[in-house]
Design an enzyme around this catalytic site. Sequence first.
Site, mmCIF file in Angstrom:
data_model
loop_
_atom_site.group_PDB
_atom_site.id
_atom_site.type_symbol
_atom_site.label_atom_id
_atom_site.label_comp_id
_atom_site.label_asym_id
_atom_site.label_seq_id
_atom_site.Cartn_x
_atom_site.Cartn_y
_atom_site.Cartn_z
ATOM 1 N N GLY D 211 7.284 0.342 -12.195
ATOM 2 C CA GLY D 211 8.572 -0.349 -12.319
ATOM 3 C C GLY D 211 9.476 0.226 -13.388
ATOM 4 O O GLY D 211 9.367 1.406 -13.735
ATOM 5 N N GLN D 236 5.515 -0.373 -0.854
ATOM 6 C CA GLN D 236 5.125 -1.054 -2.086
ATOM 7 C C GLN D 236 5.533 -0.174 -3.276
ATOM 8 O O GLN D 236 5.098 0.987 -3.378
ATOM 9 C CB GLN D 236 3.615 -1.288 -2.057
ATOM 10 N N LEU D 237 6.321 -0.701 -4.176
ATOM 11 C CA LEU D 237 6.919 0.080 -5.259
ATOM 12 C C LEU D 237 5.869 0.778 -6.139
ATOM 13 O O LEU D 237 4.963 0.138 -6.669
ATOM 14 C CB LEU D 237 7.794 -0.842 -6.135
ATOM 15 N N ASP D 238 6.033 2.087 -6.292
ATOM 16 C CA ASP D 238 5.181 2.890 -7.179
ATOM 17 C C ASP D 238 3.700 2.806 -6.819
ATOM 18 O O ASP D 238 2.830 2.994 -7.679
ATOM 19 C CB ASP D 238 5.386 2.475 -8.649
ATOM 20 N N ALA D 239 3.407 2.516 -5.569
ATOM 21 C CA ALA D 239 2.013 2.349 -5.170
ATOM 22 C C ALA D 239 1.594 3.304 -4.057
ATOM 23 O O ALA D 239 0.505 3.188 -3.511
ATOM 24 C CB ALA D 239 1.766 0.904 -4.741
#
Lengths: 294, 294, 294, 294
Positions: D211, D236-239
């Site tokens: 994030g 999925q953010l940064d995943a």
Amino acid sequence: MTMTNMNQQNGVTAILLIHCADRKGIIAKVTSFLNEHNGNIIYLEQHVDKQQNVFFMRVEWQLTGFSIPKEKISTIFGEGIAAEYNMHWRLYFSDQKPRMAVFVSKMSHCLYDILSRYQAGEWQVEIPLVISNHEDLAPVAERFGIPFYLFRKNDENKTETEELELKLLQENNIDFVVLARYMQILSSGFIKAYPDRIINIHHSFLPAFPGAKPYHSAYERGVKIMGATSHYVTEQLDAGPIIAQDVTRISHTDSVNNLMRRGQDLEKIVLSRAVYAHINRKILIYNNRTIVFS
Amino acid sequence: MTMTNMNQQNGVTAILLIHCADRKGIIAKVTSFLNEHNGNIIYLEQHVDKQQNVFFMRVEWQLTGFSIPKEKISTIFGEGIAAEYNMHWRLYFSDQKPRMAVFVSKMSHCLYDILSRYQAGEWQVEIPLVISNHEDLAPVAERFGIPFYLFRKNDENKTETEELELKLLQENNIDFVVLARYMQILSSGFIKAYPDRIINIHHSFLPAFPGAKPYHSAYERGVKIMGATSHYVTEQLDAGPIIAQDVTRISHTDSVNNLMRRGQDLEKIVLSRAVYAHINRKILIYNNRTIVFS
Amino acid sequence: MTMTNMNQQNGVTAILLIHCADRKGIIAKVTSFLNEHNGNIIYLEQHVDKQQNVFFMRVEWQLTGFSIPKEKISTIFGEGIAAEYNMHWRLYFSDQKPRMAVFVSKMSHCLYDILSRYQAGEWQVEIPLVISNHEDLAPVAERFGIPFYLFRKNDENKTETEELELKLLQENNIDFVVLARYMQILSSGFIKAYPDRIINIHHSFLPAFPGAKPYHSAYERGVKIMGATSHYVTEQLDAGPIIAQDVTRISHTDSVNNLMRRGQDLEKIVLSRAVYAHINRKILIYNNRTIVFS
Amino acid sequence: MTMTNMNQQNGVTAILLIHCADRKGIIAKVTSFLNEHNGNIIYLEQHVDKQQNVFFMRVEWQLTGFSIPKEKISTIFGEGIAAEYNMHWRLYFSDQKPRMAVFVSKMSHCLYDILSRYQAGEWQVEIPLVISNHEDLAPVAERFGIPFYLFRKNDENKTETEELELKLLQENNIDFVVLARYMQILSSGFIKAYPDRIINIHHSFLPAFPGAKPYHSAYERGVKIMGATSHYVTEQLDAGPIIAQDVTRISHTDSVNNLMRRGQDLEKIVLSRAVYAHINRKILIYNNRTIVFS
């Protein structure tokens, strides 16, 4: 030259660790004080945290020739400069060996690393005892002639068992505790008895993968680098001030077993680095972060 | 926040670099001096080389509020403390941007790295010109609007060509020179004109693989880690004071071409780190070694 | 899961190490051969050195279900494919534990690291003895129940003493020798008795600082990174095939003593990595370079 | 030798990326197939994930001399072996340069790094355009002669603006997208248009500090090592699957500004390593993890 030789060379030294609100002239004040009393500074490092406006310092000087008697330094410094600048401070002497207890469970690599350094005289420390919740490593402690105490813990007897452990630590004048892959969570009460004096090794690059099974999590996530973290234990799990970290490159060819095997090398080296810094009074803690002087 | 912002925040600062024989009380003396003249220290780092008994210090303080006028600091410090302790010292001001010349040959990666940092305002420096013995990189300099000078050198015209280069450097008030993969050996005369002010990048982990073709040598020797080294140029080839080094893990799968390709990343980052430390007056040189403050 | 468990899980495996001139179809040939005899490959890695046109391969398969009896594999492969492609090759079985001798002098850190891994079952190896030219580490070997042999060597008795050592190694069916900070140079005769089977740890980042006192040399040269190198011993000092290297960042704050202390951690970890690769038959040697499969 | 030269040396090559359930004999089957059609393999790497029982392979061979015409390989392999083993597979040819779009915001370091490699011919790629939500970097793109498109986005126009961006990408036959410090979260619809073909750089050692503001978080947590991570973008953010990571040692002396400055070097190098691996068809994705061949 061994550490022992170095100690002899410099004679006994005094070590002052300080932190306080940053103000003009602190360094001048402290160094002038030592200078006026004929103190030969052999090490000085300071740091200013500008975001929090805090001043940190570690200064070490030879007692030989210092015009204030060893037993009066604390009073004179404390009532003088320390009071004037409202300092948090600690004074140590190099001829006082801190006393360290090692807590272990079943894995031997960190314990071997610690005891072999101890036996080789690498550390200025006393290790009067090893404590475990399993009997597996009793032979290792025995090999090095260190008393081994078994305290089997479960959810029901945890409180009373920790009390017995604390009693044993107090009887042995233990200054700090090293959790060398000790696979039990200490209660809040135990941690409060040794604030900023319990060192843990966690087998991941914190804050990534806290808690149980970090190697499995690292494998699942597919990271390309893994690590180990040594930190002071606080009540929040794996969230205390970090002392030392190291990492190693991994790849898709590394199975979870391989991560575990390779991770053990990181764990033992990182833990021992943290213990070394602690023993040598190199660490200041502020706001859940460490200043580790070189 | 950019470096420019930080500069504005602290206002103009003075930076003092000192080394001298170690004696009791130097730190107290220097910090008291600044303190008495109302100088707000924003950075202090010192080091004592116990083997050679030499004291090193870098101190930076704000000029705003300092009671000695900027133009008199040099005289007052020089005739006072510096004379008393027989110091080697230099005084800099943060509003003086050093002027840097870049020497290149045919490879562009270091030049691009330098010019893109320059253009982005990462460095407090002026780059008035690029000099080369080949015309290949003229378009790169042009892209960034930097004048590009071509000096074709060979064994016969080396002395007179270097004289022309030196003349150009002097006309442009160049303070220091960066050899960004410049594939020519500078003569002793040239080096003497910029003592401790020519920074080179060598594509190996010195002192391993000095001289020509280090990637080929690393491949031949079968090392498992390769590196790059940035150092000040002295008359002895690849033997000057080391400023910065970095390494990367390699294996049998890396061909010489691959070492070259991967090495370029090391080269440009290591060179730029060294240039940054030089620009920010972080480096002291003593006995062919550097003290690089943090 | 421990290495022992993993072994049990896969049952006994056969490991084939191959190198030969590169030709079309070698991989297809070898893998088809294993496939036709119902061999379940659990590991295959290959490498082609295009500069030297050499093919390298390591393949490991389960003996359970393999249609060629264990004792005939060598003949059938050797007279078939190996002869056809003029291969250099070796065949190992995972239930044969190699037998390793450790040579030490006075420093204990590598010996402790080796013996603690051995005791913890980390390595599939037998260590029947420790040999030294000093008595200092006898208690360490004793702690682990390993026979310790003292052979005091000097310039006059070197040849005959090495003969006694070799005799002892042969009586104990020693497969390979590990020099764990053994501070004596082995004679050409001794080295020839264990070609590519003597592993040394040198306390520098080779080829930088070969020979005596590398930490002093690293300090003098002012390098910013120091290292350790494990390699096979050849007749040329510190010039044999490199197996493993690692490095750590240092600075002007590190005294020679500090380099020594910090270097010991590198030494023991790098040596143990090399030993692990050797024990697990991961290493091929060609032209004084190693291929170390993952 | 440049990459271009290497390409010319080997002529045009075919690259096959495969994954499927692991079974006996796959390697033999594929290599025999190439062998029978006179394909000269210049690179082969395979991996078996034993926990998931999946086989992965990358094989590259010269088209010169290969007996199947280039345009028929896909059909013959696809209807033959690939169908038999139920493979997921892709076929590439080295003379097809992938087309890459770069998305940026205000920070120039990654863009400069990418464009300077592109200009120097380091990558076999086409970069027809740069897209941004800010005008700041238009001059950088212009410097390299790359068309720059400004799409100002806000919460209200996001959907329609992304549609315009996608249209532009399609018109330019863009194969994959690189987010070079693009400070906008892409919508699920955009990501679905380029599955496993959007590469991001995140300025932390993921999964630590996902994030916003990771440098601030790293500072707050007091980590001793910081990192950068390049990964494929998923919803999925940064995943998403991690391609490359690197780290650097930090200490209490590093302010947040310093972390940002030093982190930029990590970011650009890590992003470019990921892009290189992608361009060279070195990456397989399975279960949100990558296999990155060497």
